[in-house]
Write an enzyme that holds these catalytic residues in place. Structure first.
Site, PDB file in Angstrom:
ATOM      1  N   CYS A  16       8.288  -4.121   6.151  1.00 35.23           N
ATOM      2  CA  CYS A  16       9.473  -3.528   7.179  1.00 35.23           C
ATOM      3  C   CYS A  16       9.387  -4.539   8.275  1.00 35.23           C
ATOM      4  CB  CYS A  16       8.873  -2.198   7.694  1.00 35.23           C
ATOM      5  SG  CYS A  16       7.376  -1.940   8.370  1.00 35.23           S
ATOM      6  N   HIS A 199      -7.167  -1.365  -4.103  1.00 39.64           N
ATOM      7  CA  HIS A 199      -6.050  -0.397  -4.013  1.00 39.64           C
ATOM      8  C   HIS A 199      -5.389  -0.590  -2.775  1.00 39.64           C
ATOM      9  CE1 HIS A 199      -8.939   2.436  -6.675  1.00 39.64           C
ATOM     10  NE2 HIS A 199      -8.332   1.417  -7.381  1.00 39.64           N
TER      11      HIS A 199
END
Length: 206
Positions: A16, A199
């Site tokens: 973003c 992760h």
């Protein structure tokens, strides 16, 4: 300066910051990969300036890391992109209502503005009227011209968002790992978990 300030939402895809910068600089929300390469090239070409103590990791490792589309950008990347475009970048933080200004010392004549909610960057623009299409957005402002009016409008919107608590408290927010479902508290625990397991898919939950 005519118009109203609006928050242009940038997709939440871990890029973003780059896409928000692409939008305010070039009206393009799909600049992430290109701008990641710009940053890697800038850092890689100046190892004396961009040392491990500054980057948080060795220069070469950082260059590979920032090219990964799952990795987030922050202050280092904004300062490099400000220099790349030759414009100031003002990043407004909803939680603290602070404005961090990148490139100010370079005496650039233009400025763009971003909005940060603790996890995500959106773009600020001036729209001619409420609901006007994005192609009419003005996102680049003269530092010595209309900037005071734009700044006061931006701060007002930031204050409204703060009142609505439209931010994530990154020290205390709760996350669940999308891969192993473990619960985590705060940015530090999430970062430690990512480092230990690889992760990177987290969802916020309350």
């Amino acid at each position: 300066m005519e118009g109203i300030i609006v928050r242009r939402v940038i997709p939440s895809d871990n890029s973003c910051l780059f896409n928000a910068v692409g939008y305010v600089m070039e009206h393009d929300k799909h600049k992430a990969q290109e701008l990641r390469q710009v940053i890697a090239a800038a850092v890689g070409s100046d190892p004396e300036k961009y040392i491990e103590a500054f980057l948080g990791k060795p220069n070469e490792e950082y260059c590979a890391w920032i090219l990964d589309s799952d990795k987030w950008g922050g202050a280092i990347e904004l300062s490099i992109l400000s220099e790349y475009y030759g414009r100031e970048i003002a990043a407004y933080d909803i939680q603290t209502m602070r404005c961090d200004l990148y490139g100010q010392e370079k005496k650039y004549t233009e400025r763009v503005m971003l909005l940060y909610d603790g996890l995500h960057y959106d773009a600020f623009s001036i729209s001619p009227f409420d609901g006007a299409p994005e192609e009419f957005d003005q996102t680049i402002f003269c530092v010595n011209g209309s900037i005071r009016t734009v700044e006061s409008q931006a701060l007002k919107l930031v204050q409204e968002e703060n009142r609505k608590r439209s931010y994530t408290d990154t020290a205390n927010f709760t996350l669940r790992c999308g891969q192993c479902s473990i619960g985590l508290v705060g940015q530090k625990e999430a970062a430690d978990h990512a480092r230990q397991t690889g992760h990177v898919n987290f969802q916020e939950y309350r």
